[in-house]
Scaffold this active site. Structure first.
Site, PDB file in Angstrom:
ATOM      1  N   GLU A  24      30.837  43.112  46.339  1.00 55.90           N
ATOM      2  CA  GLU A  24      31.097  43.464  44.932  1.00 55.90           C
ATOM      3  C   GLU A  24      29.841  43.824  44.137  1.00 55.90           C
ATOM      4  O   GLU A  24      29.839  44.753  43.334  1.00 55.90           O
ATOM      5  CB  GLU A  24      31.858  42.330  44.225  1.00 55.90           C
ATOM      6  N   ASP A  52      40.899  38.791  39.680  1.00 56.87           N
ATOM      7  CA  ASP A  52      39.954  39.923  39.638  1.00 56.87           C
ATOM      8  C   ASP A  52      40.556  41.332  39.726  1.00 56.87           C
ATOM      9  O   ASP A  52      40.530  42.110  38.773  1.00 56.87           O
ATOM     10  CB  ASP A  52      38.862  39.738  40.706  1.00 56.87           C
ATOM     11  N   GLU A 100      46.590  41.599  51.515  1.00 57.23           N
ATOM     12  CA  GLU A 100      45.493  41.931  52.438  1.00 57.23           C
ATOM     13  C   GLU A 100      45.841  43.136  53.303  1.00 57.23           C
ATOM     14  O   GLU A 100      45.004  43.990  53.578  1.00 57.23           O
ATOM     15  CB  GLU A 100      45.160  40.729  53.338  1.00 57.23           C
ATOM     16  N   GLU A 134      28.580  32.141  46.610  1.00 57.77           N
ATOM     17  CA  GLU A 134      29.967  32.434  46.255  1.00 57.77           C
ATOM     18  C   GLU A 134      30.231  32.114  44.779  1.00 57.77           C
ATOM     19  O   GLU A 134      30.963  32.820  44.110  1.00 57.77           O
ATOM     20  CB  GLU A 134      30.901  31.625  47.169  1.00 57.77           C
TER      21      GLU A 134
HETATM   22  C1  DMJ Z   1      37.839  42.476  49.726  1.00 57.57           C
HETATM   23  O1  DMJ Z   1      38.875  42.299  50.633  1.00 57.57           O
HETATM   24  C2  DMJ Z   1      38.335  43.129  48.477  1.00 57.57           C
HETATM   25  O2  DMJ Z   1      37.247  43.674  47.782  1.00 57.57           O
HETATM   26  C3  DMJ Z   1      39.089  42.185  47.578  1.00 57.57           C
HETATM   27  O3  DMJ Z   1      39.449  42.777  46.367  1.00 57.57           O
HETATM   28  C4  DMJ Z   1      38.249  40.956  47.293  1.00 57.57           C
HETATM   29  N1  DMJ Z   1      37.708  40.368  48.460  1.00 57.57           N
HETATM   30  C5  DMJ Z   1      37.126  41.179  49.510  1.00 57.57           C
HETATM   31  C6  DMJ Z   1      35.631  41.386  49.415  1.00 57.57           C
HETATM   32  O4  DMJ Z   1      34.916  40.369  48.900  1.00 57.57           O
END
Ligand code: DMJ
Length: 493
Positions: A375, A240, A113, A356
């Site tokens: 996304e 992902d 993060e 979600e």
């Molecule tokens: C973001 O912090 C980034 O895009 C990460 O790859 C996935 N989750 C969140 C957004 O949904």
């Protein structure tokens, strides 16, 4: 007769440019709306949460991730401000970050993060402004994060103490281990310290090397033993962006090994995780393994499977999975990309905002929340850009449906209106507890500024705001410049 043709031609000559001008004006209005709403949320962050990580929009208070704040929202928001032309706001914020952000803190932080939000945010703004103070902060942060890679396998521990370098969290996932190379690689390039590139690249390769004999990766893996502890395979959260970084690192660093890893991974993904009709180009050689969705439709989804056998374990897809059309388009698989985008949009349209997670066979949500995720907008923006490029192309190797940029801007406009309708709060924007009831939650994560507003804005703004072809966005939507020599950095440890 001639007269009639002449009249028609005159009408086209007069009406067409008018339509185009109207369209441009309405897009410009939308871009202005996005900027206004960005400021609505940002000003409320400043009023109720300044100096902290996130605004809590319902309780009008703040949330810090750790015992001490790391300015998550300002760092994540800054490059979006710059792109939106909010010059004064951006320079005040940059000054605040440069003079107040310090990583010399005795806190144990989550490497992934912190890398995607803070390291990515600092590097992107450094590239936009040349402000050396931000590069210094980024290098200091990079140094403090490096101990995560000191495991027997080279796979990173999940947490590191910024002051002491103590690590913890010996079970990680492909997304956390494999979503570091864009940031560490860019840092390597800018500081001429190859060590950053090498450590992050190794982590990516170590995940890939542990793929199953059929080419899939699982969800959780022990960084000390290299053994999988959860063998569920999918493209959703926890895996992902590992796939995203294979493609993007190949393009950003001209790294052929990453490209080869992507090619073999995508074959396995399309063979074992995809549920699709055979209408998809090239899919006949790789038929869907699990349930085929609506034999007469052209839907496409990606579900879950056992990484060793390929057996379908769940038919779920969600807001996080909606990043994948963007990756497919970037990897030149626009056929699959456009079909998957239509599926994501169907998921959004069911409740006027996306949950979600849903079961795509029944379209019933299995997780009802909406934490302001970007996304699906991100993929709309990529398809829009691909469609523009497609429009300009004169040579087509074979007939295939032409993508229409207007289609994706219209899609974006619908989602923008829904997004404002349901998530705007008198203070900031609020996540939804349920997309069915539309009840709000007391959370506004920093990716709202870094990603959600940014992708909406770029979709409607003039193309020259940012040349899509000259950057690679990290997974938190911080753009990194592509234009630099073919090798990541001159070796100098
Ligand atoms: C973001 O912090 C980034 O895009 C990460 O790859 C996935 N989750 C969140 C957004 O949904």
């Amino acid at each position: 007769m001639k007269m009639r043709i002449l009249c028609c031609l005159i009408a086209i000559a007069v009406i067409a440019p008018n339509c185009l001008a109207q369209r441009r004006a309405s897009r410009a209005n939308l871009a202005n709306e996005v900027r206004r709403e960005f400021l609505h949320a940002w000003n409320d962050y400043k009023q109720y949460a300044w100096g902290h990580d996130d605004l809590k929009p319902l309780s009008k208070s703040y949330h810090d991730w750790y015992a001490e704040p790391l300015l998550m929202t300002p760092v994540d928001a800054l490059d979006t401000m710059i792109l939106m032309g909010l010059t004064d706001e951006a320079s005040t914020t940059r000054e605040y970050i440069a003079t107040h952000l310090s990583f010399d803190k005795d806190i144990s932080v989550q490497n992934f993060e912190i890398t995607i939000r803070l390291l990515g945010g600092l590097l992107s703004v450094y590239e936009m402004t040349g402000d050396q103070r931000l590069l210094k902060l980024a290098e200091d942060l990079g140094n403090r994060l490096l101990p995560v890679f000191n495991s027997p396998t080279g796979l990173p521990y999940r947490y590191v103490n910024l002051k002491t370098g103590a690590v913890r969290g010996n079970v990680t996932n492909p997304a956390e281990a494999g979503t570091l190379l864009i940031e560490f690689g860019t840092l390597a390039r800018l500081t001429h310290r190859q060590v950053f590139y090498d450590k992050a690249k190794r982590a990516l390769v170590e995940i890939y090397n542990r793929r199953s004999p059929i080419g899939l990766v699982g969800t959780w893996i022990n960084v000390e033993t290299g053994q999988w502890t959860d063998i569920d395979s999918h493209i959703s959260g926890a895996i992902d962006s590992y796939y995203e970084y294979l493609v993007k690192s190949a393009l950003l660093f001209h790294d052929d090994e990453c490209w080869r890893m992507w090619l073999s991974s995508s074959e396995a993904i399309n063979k074992y995780l995809a549920d699709a009709t055979p209408k998809v180009k090239n899919a006949s050689s790789a038929p869907a393994y699990g349930a085929v969705v609506g034999a007469n439709s052209s839907e496409r989804w990606y579900g879950h499977a056992d990484m060793n056998t390929g057996k379908r374990t769940a038919t779920s897809f969600g807001a996080l999975d909606a990043f994948f059309p963007a990756v497919l388009v970037l990897a030149n698989d626009s056929d699959r990309g456009r079909l998957l985008q239509e599926s994501s949009y169907k998921m959004w349209m069911k409740y006027g905002i996306e949950p979600e997670e849903i079961n795509y066979l029944t379209m019933v949500p299995t997780s009802e929340g909406y934490p302001l995720r970007p996304e699906i907008i991100e993929s709309t923006y990529y398809l829009y850009n691909y469609a523009i490029r497609d429009e300009r192309r004169t040579y087509r190797p074979e007939p295939y449906p032409r993508l229409d940029p207007k289609h994706y801007q219209d899609m974006g406009e619908t989602m923008w209106r829904d997004f404002v309708k349901y998530c705007r709060n008198d203070v900031g924007y609020a996540a939804l507890k349920s997309v069915i009831t539309k009840e709000k939650a007391d959370s506004m994560q920093s990716f709202l500024f870094a990603e959600t507003f940014k992708y909406f804005y770029l979709l409607f703004a003039r193309p020259r705001t940012l040349d899509f072809n000259r950057v690679i966005f990290n997974t938190e939507a911080h753009p990194m410049r592509k234009s630099w020599p073919t090798k990541p950095a001159a070796a100098k440890n």
